[in-house]
Design an enzyme around this catalytic site. Structure first.
Site, PDB file in Angstrom:
ATOM      1  N   LYS A 273       1.242   4.168  -2.990  1.00 36.20           N
ATOM      2  CA  LYS A 273       0.976   5.590  -2.800  1.00 36.20           C
ATOM      3  C   LYS A 273       2.217   6.431  -3.099  1.00 36.20           C
ATOM      4  O   LYS A 273       2.100   7.590  -3.520  1.00 36.20           O
ATOM      5  CB  LYS A 273       0.475   5.850  -1.384  1.00 36.20           C
TER       6      LYS A 273
ATOM      7  N   TYR B 107       0.832  -1.207   0.000  1.00 35.55           N
ATOM      8  CA  TYR B 107       0.000   0.000   0.000  1.00 35.55           C
ATOM      9  C   TYR B 107       0.866   1.257   0.000  1.00 35.55           C
ATOM     10  O   TYR B 107       0.661   2.168  -0.810  1.00 35.55           O
ATOM     11  CB  TYR B 107      -0.921  -0.003   1.214  1.00 35.55           C
TER      12      TYR B 107
END
Length: 266
Positions: free
Chosen positions: A160, A156
């Protein structure tokens, strides 16, 4: 007379906490909105609430962006409605909490598909139209996770970081075509993110979460002011700046403690 027809926005992940707040904020600004998320029923409920509350036009386009070809299908659906999207809010995304080696390849692949591939495809498709027309706005939703490696959220945070880098590059590439690309980096926020990630927050941690409304307003203000990026909240801005001063190995150790990932053994 000048053309004062309402502009159109497209919001992905529209029924989540941030997504719904984006729709409300854009509707208050007079935008018609294409709302998109995985499930049709919540989208229809959201559309009715927006129409009743703000008198704007809402187009419902369900799409599961984890599926191959979904981003292109969404673009075609918008084109079929003869809608020119002036503001794209690439908000859809999710995280998975846990050890990388213990997570399924399918789950990790789905997260990369939504957070990276679909975001890139939608940005490319709609920004190309905006550049051809000579103007538009694109907001990419990243996270303060983009600034550091985070054990327990390894993929994750990496996804990002990609979004953050992409947005800064596109801000420079497209500004001469009068297309503004900005990236919003929220810190921990009160949304469904935690439940979907499978992360039970420590006692008292929820009191420190930001609310979706203020986060969204900061993001849209930055976008329409032509800024390349915004980190929401003073504490989050300090944290993001501090990552420039520490080696990544230390950042990773600190992030693991802060996010409570040591509790999760796998």
């Amino acid at each position: 007379m000048a053309d004062v027809a309402p502009k159109w926005a497209l919001v992905t992940g529209a029924t989540g906490g941030l997504g719904r707040a984006f729709c409300e904020a854009l509707a208050r600004r007079g935008y018609n909105i294409v709302v998109s998320a995985r499930h049709a029923a919540p989208l229809e409920e959201l559309a009715e609430a927006l129409r009743a509350g703000h008198g704007v036009e809402i187009a419902v386009e369900p799409a599961d962006l984890a599926e191959a070809g979904a981003a292109q299908a969404l673009k075609r659906a918008v084109e079929a409605r003869d809608i020119a999207v002036e503001t794209l809010v690439n908000n859809a995304g999710f995280g998975l909490h846990g050890r990388f080696h213990a997570q399924s390849a399918e789950a990790i692949g789905g997260m990369v598909a939504v957070n990276v591939a679909a975001l890139t495809e939608l940005t490319h498709a709609f920004a190309a139209d905006m550049a051809e027309r000579g103007g538009g706005h694109v907001l990419l939703v990243a996270s303060t996770a983009a600034f550091q490696p985070i054990p327990g959220y390894a993929v994750y945070a990496a996804s990002k970081a990609y979004v953050l880098s992409l947005a800064h590059a596109l801000h420079e590439e497209l500004r001469r075509r009068k297309v503004v690309v900005s990236v919003l980096c929220p810190g921990p926020t009160e949304t469904e993110f935690w439940a979907r990630a499978g992360h039970v927050l420590k006692w008292g941690a929820r009191a420190d979460l930001m609310q979706p409304g203020p986060v969204v307003e900061e993001g849209l203000r930055a976008l329409y002011a032509g800024k390349p990026a915004v980190v929401t909240g003073l504490a989050n801005r300090i944290m993001a700046f501090s990552t420039r001063l520490a080696p990544r190995s230390l950042q990773a150790k600190a992030a693991e403690v802060f996010m409570g990932s040591r509790k999760k053994k796998a």
